[in-house]
Write a protein that holds these residues in place. Structure first.
Motif, PDB file in Angstrom:
ATOM      1  N   CYS A  11      -1.736 -10.487   1.341  1.00  0.00           N
ATOM      2  CA  CYS A  11      -2.034  -9.063   1.223  1.00  0.00           C
ATOM      3  C   CYS A  11      -2.333  -8.714  -0.231  1.00  0.00           C
ATOM      4  N   PHE A  15      -6.510  -6.592  -2.409  1.00  0.00           N
ATOM      5  CA  PHE A  15      -6.618  -5.204  -2.838  1.00  0.00           C
ATOM      6  C   PHE A  15      -7.932  -4.941  -3.553  1.00  0.00           C
ATOM      7  N   CYS A  16      -9.025  -5.266  -2.905  1.00  0.00           N
ATOM      8  CA  CYS A  16     -10.331  -5.027  -3.504  1.00  0.00           C
ATOM      9  C   CYS A  16     -11.013  -3.835  -2.872  1.00  0.00           C
ATOM     10  N   GLY A  17     -10.394  -3.199  -1.894  1.00  0.00           N
ATOM     11  CA  GLY A  17     -10.938  -2.005  -1.261  1.00  0.00           C
ATOM     12  C   GLY A  17     -12.036  -2.329  -0.264  1.00  0.00           C
ATOM     13  N   ILE A 119      -0.111   0.988  -0.708  1.00  0.00           N
ATOM     14  CA  ILE A 119      -1.095   0.240   0.076  1.00  0.00           C
ATOM     15  C   ILE A 119      -1.872   1.234   0.935  1.00  0.00           C
ATOM     16  N   ASP A 123      -6.853  -0.883   1.820  1.00  0.00           N
ATOM     17  CA  ASP A 123      -6.208  -2.097   1.310  1.00  0.00           C
ATOM     18  C   ASP A 123      -5.654  -2.934   2.458  1.00  0.00           C
ATOM     19  N   THR A 126      -8.418  -4.544   4.462  1.00  0.00           N
ATOM     20  CA  THR A 126      -8.966  -5.664   3.706  1.00  0.00           C
ATOM     21  C   THR A 126      -8.046  -6.868   3.794  1.00  0.00           C
TER      22      THR A 126
END
Length: 189
Positions: A11, A15-17, A119, A123, A126
């Motif tokens: 996870c 976190f690159c959207g 989050i 996020d 993704t």
């Protein structure tokens, strides 16, 4: 204790959207508690307390003596059951858990609904995509939740007891984190 645990590496790597969300495909799947924007100064507890659909959750947080923690700097992601979700528990469960003698049990259950960090729905979506259809989250309680792709851009959470819950509304923002609404009460065991 609340800061020692975070999301799993699968996870964290994600976190690159991404586009939108894990919102239900249709409005009839949504609970009354909807994603709304609140004043940035409101904490997670204040945002929940301002919504009558979370009154049972807020009472439980108060009984567990977690108000100060969840009003602290965080950030936290809370998977929040509505009053309707609490009503699906066996009769007397909530009344039993809010008793002072059961505080440790209640704290364990509630902190199982909290993940360290903010989050967003994007996020989480993704992380699930990068994880090949699932992402594991480590809760503040120390247990694991698994978010899975349920199709049609919808996500479900699987708890330690093997139960599955819909994420029904997302990205209810607070100064110290974000709330995602779920349709049940998860169990850490």
């Amino acid at each position: 204790m609340l800061r020692r645990l975070a999301i799993s590496s699968a996870c964290a790597l994600s976190f690159c959207g991404l586009v939108a969300s894990a919102l239900p495909a249709s409005a009839h799947d949504r609970p009354r508690a909807q994603s709304t924007h609140h004043a940035p100064a409101m904490t997670l507890v204040a945002v929940a307390a301002a919504n009558p659909d979370f009154s049972t959750l807020v009472s439980a947080v108060q009984a567990a003596r977690l108000v100060d923690t969840l009003s602290g700097p965080g950030p936290f992601t809370v998977f929040a059951p509505t009053n309707d979700a609490f009503e699906t528990l066996p009769d007397g469960t909530v009344q039993s858990l809010v008793q002072p003698s059961r505080r440790a049990d209640l704290q364990r259950i509630l902190t199982y609904h909290v993940v360290a960090g903010r989050i967003s729905a994007a996020d989480l979506a993704t992380a699930v995509r990068v994880g090949g259809g699932s992402a594991t989250l480590t809760t503040v309680e120390g247990g694991r939740l698994t978010a899975v792709d349920a199709g049609r851009r919808r996500l479900r959470l699987h708890d330690a007891a093997g139960e599955s819950f819909w994420i029904t509304a997302t990205d209810v923002n607070a100064a110290n984190g974000v709330i995602h609404v779920i349709d049940g009460v998860m169990s850490p065991h």
